[in-house]
Design a protein around this motif. Structure first.
Motif, PDB file in Angstrom:
ATOM      1  N   ASN A   1       4.919  14.457 -13.421  1.00 41.94           N
ATOM      2  CA  ASN A   1       4.117  15.030 -14.502  1.00 41.94           C
ATOM      3  C   ASN A   1       3.981  16.543 -14.316  1.00 41.94           C
ATOM      4  O   ASN A   1       4.132  17.306 -15.269  1.00 41.94           O
ATOM      5  CB  ASN A   1       2.746  14.363 -14.541  1.00 41.94           C
ATOM      6  N   ASP A   2       3.719  16.981 -13.100  1.00 40.76           N
ATOM      7  CA  ASP A   2       3.611  18.422 -12.843  1.00 40.76           C
ATOM      8  C   ASP A   2       4.956  19.123 -13.007  1.00 40.76           C
ATOM      9  O   ASP A   2       5.014  20.261 -13.474  1.00 40.76           O
ATOM     10  CB  ASP A   2       3.054  18.681 -11.449  1.00 40.76           C
TER      11      ASP A   2
ATOM     12  N   GLY B   1       2.162   6.451  -6.995  1.00 46.02           N
ATOM     13  CA  GLY B   1       1.137   7.334  -7.557  1.00 46.02           C
ATOM     14  C   GLY B   1       1.463   8.801  -7.358  1.00 46.02           C
ATOM     15  O   GLY B   1       1.331   9.613  -8.285  1.00 46.02           O
ATOM     16  N   ILE B   2       1.927   9.151  -6.170  1.00 48.06           N
ATOM     17  CA  ILE B   2       2.296  10.539  -5.897  1.00 48.06           C
ATOM     18  C   ILE B   2       3.513  10.943  -6.732  1.00 48.06           C
ATOM     19  O   ILE B   2       3.589  12.067  -7.226  1.00 48.06           O
ATOM     20  CB  ILE B   2       2.545  10.737  -4.386  1.00 48.06           C
TER      21      ILE B   2
ATOM     22  N   GLY C   1       0.813  -1.214   0.000  1.00 52.74           N
ATOM     23  CA  GLY C   1       0.000   0.000   0.000  1.00 52.74           C
ATOM     24  C   GLY C   1       0.846   1.263   0.000  1.00 52.74           C
ATOM     25  O   GLY C   1       0.590   2.195  -0.767  1.00 52.74           O
ATOM     26  N   TRP C   2       1.865   1.296   0.846  1.00 55.65           N
ATOM     27  CA  TRP C   2       2.752   2.469   0.881  1.00 55.65           C
ATOM     28  C   TRP C   2       3.518   2.618  -0.425  1.00 55.65           C
ATOM     29  O   TRP C   2       3.724   3.735  -0.909  1.00 55.65           O
ATOM     30  CB  TRP C   2       3.724   2.387   2.051  1.00 55.65           C
ATOM     31  N   LEU C   3       3.934   1.494  -1.012  1.00 54.25           N
ATOM     32  CA  LEU C   3       4.654   1.540  -2.280  1.00 54.25           C
ATOM     33  C   LEU C   3       3.762   2.105  -3.391  1.00 54.25           C
ATOM     34  O   LEU C   3       4.187   2.977  -4.153  1.00 54.25           O
ATOM     35  CB  LEU C   3       5.147   0.144  -2.652  1.00 54.25           C
ATOM     36  N   LEU C   4       2.522   1.644  -3.467  1.00 55.86           N
ATOM     37  CA  LEU C   4       1.604   2.145  -4.490  1.00 55.86           C
ATOM     38  C   LEU C   4       1.252   3.611  -4.265  1.00 55.86           C
ATOM     39  O   LEU C   4       1.159   4.384  -5.219  1.00 55.86           O
ATOM     40  CB  LEU C   4       0.329   1.300  -4.519  1.00 55.86           C
TER      41      LEU C   4
ATOM     42  N   ALA D   1      -2.454   5.548  -6.974  1.00 53.50           N
ATOM     43  CA  ALA D   1      -2.523   5.928  -5.556  1.00 53.50           C
ATOM     44  C   ALA D   1      -3.824   5.444  -4.920  1.00 53.50           C
ATOM     45  O   ALA D   1      -3.828   5.033  -3.761  1.00 53.50           O
ATOM     46  CB  ALA D   1      -2.387   7.438  -5.420  1.00 53.50           C
ATOM     47  N   SER D   2      -4.916   5.472  -5.668  1.00 49.74           N
ATOM     48  CA  SER D   2      -6.192   5.063  -5.077  1.00 49.74           C
ATOM     49  C   SER D   2      -6.272   3.549  -4.882  1.00 49.74           C
ATOM     50  O   SER D   2      -7.015   3.087  -4.011  1.00 49.74           O
ATOM     51  CB  SER D   2      -7.363   5.559  -5.923  1.00 49.74           C
ATOM     52  N   THR D   3      -5.513   2.766  -5.648  1.00 46.82           N
ATOM     53  CA  THR D   3      -5.516   1.318  -5.412  1.00 46.82           C
ATOM     54  C   THR D   3      -4.848   0.962  -4.092  1.00 46.82           C
ATOM     55  O   THR D   3      -5.074  -0.123  -3.566  1.00 46.82           O
ATOM     56  CB  THR D   3      -4.825   0.550  -6.558  1.00 46.82           C
TER      57      THR D   3
END
Length: 79
Positions: A37-38, A30-31, A23-26, A65-67
């Motif tokens: 990208n930004d 995502g972040i 979970g922390w890795l995903l 990130a939402s997964t």
């Protein structure tokens, strides 16, 4: 314990430690996708992701990130 309570969970949710690690890795991945990208939009001439800046990278970062919510146990029913 009555028949209506049979098979019903106690409301406690248990996830193994490796689920939290995934979970922390995903969440971090995502972040990172969103941040890279930004960063490409704010700086000219820098390509940090294949294809350059795209709104699809924002959507992909949000999706990744939402997964992580599932891996943290946020989608589990609380009995």
């Amino acid at each position: 314990m009555g028949s209506s309570e049979k098979g019903r969970s106690s409301g406690l949710r248990f996830r193994p430690g490796w689920h939290r690690a995934v979970g922390w890795l995903l969440l971090a991945l995502g972040i990172a996708i969103i941040a890279l990208n930004d960063a490409m939009q704010l700086t000219s001439g820098v390509t940090l992701l294949p294809g350059g800046h795209s709104e699809l990278y924002l959507l992909a970062g949000i999706a990744v990130a939402s997964t992580s919510m599932w891996w943290f146990g946020w989608m589990d029913r609380a009995g």
